[in-house]
Design an enzyme around this catalytic site. Structure first.
Site, PDB file in Angstrom:
ATOM      1  N   SER A   7      -8.178  -5.129  -9.845  1.00 42.06           N
ATOM      2  CA  SER A   7      -7.715  -3.842 -10.376  1.00 42.06           C
ATOM      3  C   SER A   7      -6.528  -4.055 -11.307  1.00 42.06           C
ATOM      4  CB  SER A   7      -7.314  -2.920  -9.232  1.00 42.06           C
ATOM      5  OG  SER A   7      -6.592  -1.831  -9.749  1.00 42.06           O
ATOM      6  N   HIS A  30     -11.627  -3.946 -12.953  1.00 36.67           N
ATOM      7  CA  HIS A  30     -11.580  -2.573 -12.416  1.00 36.67           C
ATOM      8  C   HIS A  30     -10.447  -1.821 -13.106  1.00 36.67           C
ATOM      9  CE1 HIS A  30     -12.216   0.464  -9.259  1.00 36.67           C
ATOM     10  NE2 HIS A  30     -10.895   0.592  -9.211  1.00 36.67           N
ATOM     11  N   ASP A  32      -8.383   1.635 -13.382  1.00 38.17           N
ATOM     12  CA  ASP A  32      -8.021   2.880 -12.685  1.00 38.17           C
ATOM     13  C   ASP A  32      -7.370   3.873 -13.639  1.00 38.17           C
ATOM     14  OD1 ASP A  32      -8.634   2.376  -9.829  1.00 38.17           O
ATOM     15  OD2 ASP A  32      -7.224   0.719 -10.076  1.00 38.17           O
ATOM     16  N   MET A  34      -5.799   7.509 -14.006  1.00 38.27           N
ATOM     17  CA  MET A  34      -5.242   8.588 -13.155  1.00 38.27           C
ATOM     18  C   MET A  34      -4.619   9.656 -14.038  1.00 38.27           C
ATOM     19  SD  MET A  34      -3.254   6.298 -10.370  1.00 38.27           S
ATOM     20  CE  MET A  34      -4.038   4.962  -9.474  1.00 38.27           C
ATOM     21  N   HIS A  63     -12.830   3.502 -12.861  1.00 37.29           N
ATOM     22  CA  HIS A  63     -12.636   4.415 -11.729  1.00 37.29           C
ATOM     23  C   HIS A  63     -11.776   5.581 -12.207  1.00 37.29           C
ATOM     24  CE1 HIS A  63     -10.693   4.844  -7.422  1.00 37.29           C
ATOM     25  NE2 HIS A  63     -11.407   5.904  -7.764  1.00 37.29           N
ATOM     26  N   MET A  65      -9.825   8.739 -11.627  1.00 40.06           N
ATOM     27  CA  MET A  65      -9.175   9.635 -10.659  1.00 40.06           C
ATOM     28  C   MET A  65      -8.635  10.806 -11.468  1.00 40.06           C
ATOM     29  SD  MET A  65      -7.526   6.622  -8.383  1.00 40.06           S
ATOM     30  CE  MET A  65      -7.898   5.443  -9.675  1.00 40.06           C
ATOM     31  N   MET A 137     -13.480   4.733  -0.830  1.00 45.96           N
ATOM     32  CA  MET A 137     -12.029   4.508  -0.889  1.00 45.96           C
ATOM     33  C   MET A 137     -11.527   4.125   0.502  1.00 45.96           C
ATOM     34  SD  MET A 137     -11.052   4.865  -4.016  1.00 45.96           S
ATOM     35  CE  MET A 137      -9.321   4.584  -3.635  1.00 45.96           C
ATOM     36  N   ASP A 175     -12.425  -0.060  -2.199  1.00 51.88           N
ATOM     37  CA  ASP A 175     -11.237  -0.077  -3.055  1.00 51.88           C
ATOM     38  C   ASP A 175     -10.033   0.406  -2.261  1.00 51.88           C
ATOM     39  OD1 ASP A 175      -9.392   0.115  -5.096  1.00 51.88           O
ATOM     40  OD2 ASP A 175     -10.475   1.640  -6.230  1.00 51.88           O
TER      41      ASP A 175
HETATM   42  C1  DX5 Z   1      -5.940   3.171  -5.916  1.00 44.71           C
HETATM   43  C2  DX5 Z   1      -6.799   2.439  -6.902  1.00 44.71           C
HETATM   44  C3  DX5 Z   1      -7.033   1.030  -6.554  1.00 44.71           C
HETATM   45  C4  DX5 Z   1      -5.785   0.190  -6.470  1.00 44.71           C
HETATM   46  C5  DX5 Z   1      -6.040  -0.849  -5.441  1.00 44.71           C
HETATM   47  O1  DX5 Z   1      -6.019   4.527  -6.141  1.00 44.71           O
HETATM   48  O2  DX5 Z   1      -8.063   3.049  -7.013  1.00 44.71           O
HETATM   49  O3  DX5 Z   1      -7.980   0.427  -7.417  1.00 44.71           O
HETATM   50  O4  DX5 Z   1      -5.415  -0.423  -7.667  1.00 44.71           O
HETATM   51  O5  DX5 Z   1      -4.871  -1.555  -5.230  1.00 44.71           O
HETATM   52  P1  DX5 Z   1      -4.661  -2.480  -3.959  1.00 44.71           P
HETATM   53  O6  DX5 Z   1      -5.703  -3.530  -3.994  1.00 44.71           O
HETATM   54  O7  DX5 Z   1      -3.271  -3.002  -4.180  1.00 44.71           O
HETATM   55  O8  DX5 Z   1      -4.752  -1.598  -2.749  1.00 44.71           O
HETATM   56 ZN    ZN Z   2      -9.670   1.954  -8.123  1.00 44.44          ZN
END
Ligand code: DX5
Ligand code: ZN
Length: 218
Positions: A7, A30, A32, A34, A63, A65, A137, A175
């Site tokens: 990630s 990956h 993320d 947000m 991903h 969010m 998740m 994840d």
């Molecule tokens: C959290 C993200 C994850 C995050 C995981 O909302 O979707 O992808 O980066 O991080 P770790 O592996 O540190 O839990």
């Molecule tokens: Zn993620």
């Protein structure tokens, strides 16, 4: 075969190109995204994704969010410059998730659905033909570095049962809080794609950390 998806959220953003180079032997990158609405954090969007796509050889596992993300999907696709493997939206963030999945599929990429810890797998039962990837998740979304929620393990087992009953071809991804201790737990019940941020990018040697994850989980 276990796939590893580092990630980017856990990378050092002051030197993104070097960070991306450290994980080029992964299976996916990956990403993320947000929005500060669906989750109480803002990460990055299409411009940063476009920069990463210029320097990364990996297929992108995106991903989102993001609350009602349909407007963003074509922009992510364009920013990804042909690198997008899958775009995953949250079931909780989409009022018309069936249509949102169609929008993703119409772009010719895989469509994923992410489920928060409290959301049961059964919400996917009638939309399975449109789902290529289920992202379970294992923390509450929004932040890296949180502890793995072991209470989510039975949901992965439920996902395996539902997919077998429907004879559906769909990958299960986990994840959040995935490390050398938790990865084998998730894999033993059916997870096949492991997302890991902290355990890879904050390790002394990210390449070695990925190999250890892969070996332990296999
Ligand atoms: C959290 C993200 C994850 C995050 C995981 O909302 O979707 O992808 O980066 O991080 P770790 O592996 O540190 O839990
Ligand atoms: Zn993620």
């Amino acid at each position: 075969m276990i796939k590893i998806a580092p990630s980017l959220l856990a990378a050092d953003f002051a030197c993104l190109k070097d960070e991306i180079a450290k994980v080029e032997k992964a299976d996916y990158l990956h990403i993320d995204v947000m929005d500060g609405q669906f989750v109480p954090n803002i990460s990055f969007g299409p411009p940063v994704l476009a920069g990463a796509a210029r320097v990364s050889p990996l297929p992108f596992d995106v991903h989102l969010m993001v609350e009602e993300p349909e407007w963003l999907i074509p922009r992510i696709f364009e920013a990804g410059l042909g690198k997008i493997d899958c775009i995953t939206v949250h079931w909780e963030a989409c009022r018309h998730v069936h249509r949102t999945l169609q929008v993703i599929r119409d772009l010719g990429v895989k469509a994923g659905v992410a489920l928060n810890p409290a959301t049961p797998i059964s919400v996917l039962q009638y939309i399975l033909p449109l789902v290529d990837r289920i992202l379970v998740m294992t923390v509450n979304p929004g932040f890296g570095g949180q502890a793995f929620l072991s209470e989510v393990i039975p949901k992965i087992e439920d996902a395996v049962r539902m997919l077998a009953a429907a004879d559906a071809d769909c990958e299960i991804e986990v994840d959040g809080g995935i490390d050398l201790e938790t990865a084998p737990l998730a894999v033993s019940v059916g997870a096949r794609i492991l997302v890991a941020g902290t355990a890879i990018f904050r390790a002394p040697d990210p390449q070695e950390a990925m190999e250890s994850l892969r070996q332990l989980a296999s």
